[in-house]
Scaffold this motif. Structure first.
Motif, short mmCIF file in Angstrom:
data_model
loop_
_atom_site.label_atom_id
_atom_site.label_comp_id
_atom_site.label_asym_id
_atom_site.label_seq_id
_atom_site.Cartn_x
_atom_site.Cartn_y
_atom_site.Cartn_z
N ASP A 37 4.83 -3.56 -15.59
CA ASP A 37 5.31 -3.77 -14.22
C ASP A 37 4.18 -3.75 -13.19
O ASP A 37 4.43 -3.64 -11.99
CB ASP A 37 6.34 -2.68 -13.87
CG ASP A 37 7.57 -2.75 -14.75
OD1 ASP A 37 7.94 -3.87 -15.15
OD2 ASP A 37 8.16 -1.69 -15.03
N ALA A 73 -3.63 -8.32 -8.24
CA ALA A 73 -4.11 -9.53 -7.56
C ALA A 73 -5.61 -9.60 -7.71
O ALA A 73 -6.27 -8.60 -8.01
CB ALA A 73 -3.72 -9.51 -6.09
N ARG A 81 -1.96 -0.22 -1.22
CA ARG A 81 -2.82 -1.30 -1.68
C ARG A 81 -4.19 -0.73 -2.02
O ARG A 81 -4.78 0.00 -1.22
CB ARG A 81 -2.96 -2.38 -0.59
CG ARG A 81 -1.65 -3.05 -0.23
CD ARG A 81 -1.76 -3.79 1.10
NE ARG A 81 -2.72 -4.89 1.06
CZ ARG A 81 -2.40 -6.15 0.79
NH1 ARG A 81 -1.13 -6.48 0.55
NH2 ARG A 81 -3.31 -7.10 0.79
N SER A 129 -1.92 -6.07 -17.46
CA SER A 129 -0.50 -6.44 -17.46
C SER A 129 0.16 -6.12 -18.79
O SER A 129 1.33 -5.75 -18.84
CB SER A 129 -0.34 -7.93 -17.13
OG SER A 129 -0.79 -8.20 -15.82
N GLN A 171 1.48 -4.45 -10.47
CA GLN A 171 1.27 -5.40 -9.37
C GLN A 171 -0.24 -5.58 -9.22
O GLN A 171 -0.94 -4.65 -8.80
CB GLN A 171 1.86 -4.86 -8.07
CG GLN A 171 3.35 -4.61 -8.10
CD GLN A 171 3.83 -4.08 -6.76
OE1 GLN A 171 3.88 -4.81 -5.76
NE2 GLN A 171 4.15 -2.80 -6.72
N ALA A 217 -2.23 1.11 -10.93
CA ALA A 217 -1.10 0.20 -11.07
C ALA A 217 0.08 0.91 -11.71
O ALA A 217 1.24 0.70 -11.33
CB ALA A 217 -1.51 -1.02 -11.89
N LEU A 234 -0.29 -1.68 -5.54
CA LEU A 234 -0.76 -3.05 -5.70
C LEU A 234 -2.27 -2.97 -5.78
O LEU A 234 -2.93 -2.51 -4.85
CB LEU A 234 -0.34 -3.91 -4.51
CG LEU A 234 -1.03 -5.27 -4.36
CD1 LEU A 234 -0.80 -6.16 -5.57
CD2 LEU A 234 -0.57 -5.96 -3.08
N THR A 287 3.63 3.73 -4.68
CA THR A 287 4.38 2.54 -4.27
C THR A 287 4.13 2.23 -2.80
O THR A 287 4.16 3.11 -1.94
CB THR A 287 5.90 2.76 -4.49
OG1 THR A 287 6.13 3.08 -5.87
CG2 THR A 287 6.68 1.53 -4.10
#
Length: 262
Positions: free
Chosen positions: A57, A61, A9, A52, A59, A28, A33, A6
């Motif tokens: 849950d 990108a 990145r 996903s 995160q 993930a 992230l 958590t």
């Protein structure tokens, strides 16, 4: 062991499919992230959708671009990165005496120079923050050089040297650098490779079994590795729990390499 990433990145190159996508899903699931990288917006969007569903849950990108010639653009999309997984790579069967200069350059540009470039672009930020993880996805071909892919094997051997050297350059900083030596793993590319090499008329189960018997007989598990099994090791190496593991070449090869050490 409970791995919690958590607040971290992560950028996983070549993560719109195959081993890279499995690694992205694993990171993930541990709370990071994760920036999904691929050459096309469509491929990246598809991977984000699939992950996903697997990790509700998650995160995620997008960091779209070909890292072999647009590394700066991909890094700009990801921003500050704590975990870099240099996964993108190519392989191609070719008789050793027929490999052209262009094929040698392409193999090293993709499998070695891309990881060196991305590491250079991101490591200073890790050093400033006092924490970081760089992981290279190598191959058993780095040690057991395949006769029909000498250029691939040589590029993966160079990757091990690069990883070890980078680890020395960041000694004592909280940044670690490691390689994962992946054995023969189930991907779409490997499926096509096995079908072509063994017999396109065989079923996948038959072709896989014959491939392991004829081409990977030393394997101690006697089967291809699942991408998630590679991902499990990468997630560990990316975690705070792996703080004393650096400069290593960690084997997830199903026991294929017949050696006590790397």
């Amino acid at each position: 062991m409970q791995i919690d990433l958590t607040g971290k990145r992560a950028l996983v190159t070549g993560s719109s499919g195959g081993i890279g996508q499995a690694i992205a899903a694993g990171l993930a699931a541990s709370g990071a992230l994760v920036f999904i990288n691929g050459r096309s917006h469509e491929g990246v969007a598809r991977a984000i959708e699939q992950i996903s569903r697997e990790v509700p849950d998650a995160q995620l990108a997008a960091a779209v671009g070909d890292v072999t010639d647009a590394a700066e653009s991909v890094v700009a999309q990801a921003g500050a990165v704590d975990i870099l997984v240099n996964n993108v790579g190519i392989y191609r069967p070719r008789e050793a005496r027929e490999i052209t200069d262009a094929e040698w350059r392409e193999m090293f540009e993709t499998n070695v120079f891309t990881g060196a470039r991305l590491s250079r672009l991101l490591v200073d930020g890790m050093l400033e923050r006092g924490w970081g993880r760089i992981v290279f996805i190598a191959s058993d071909a780095a040690i057991a050089i395949p006769a029909d892919m000498v250029h691939y094997g040589a590029s993966k051997t160079a990757m091990l040297a690069l990883s070890r050297g980078l680890a020395k350059s960041v000694r004592g900083t909280g940044v670690t650098v490691n390689s994962v030596i992946a054995g023969p793993t189930v991907t779409e590319g490997v499926r096509a490779f096995i079908a072509e090499k063994i017999d396109p008329a065989l079923s996948w189960e038959e072709a896989q079994a014959e491939f392991m018997r004829s081409e990977r007989a030393p394997s101690l598990i006697g089967r291809l590795i699942e991408p998630a099994e590679i991902a499990n090791m990468v997630v560990y190496l990316s975690s705070p729990q792996a703080s004393a593991t650096t400069g290593g070449a960690i084997r997830v090869d199903g026991g294929y390499v017949d050696a006590v050490t790397t």
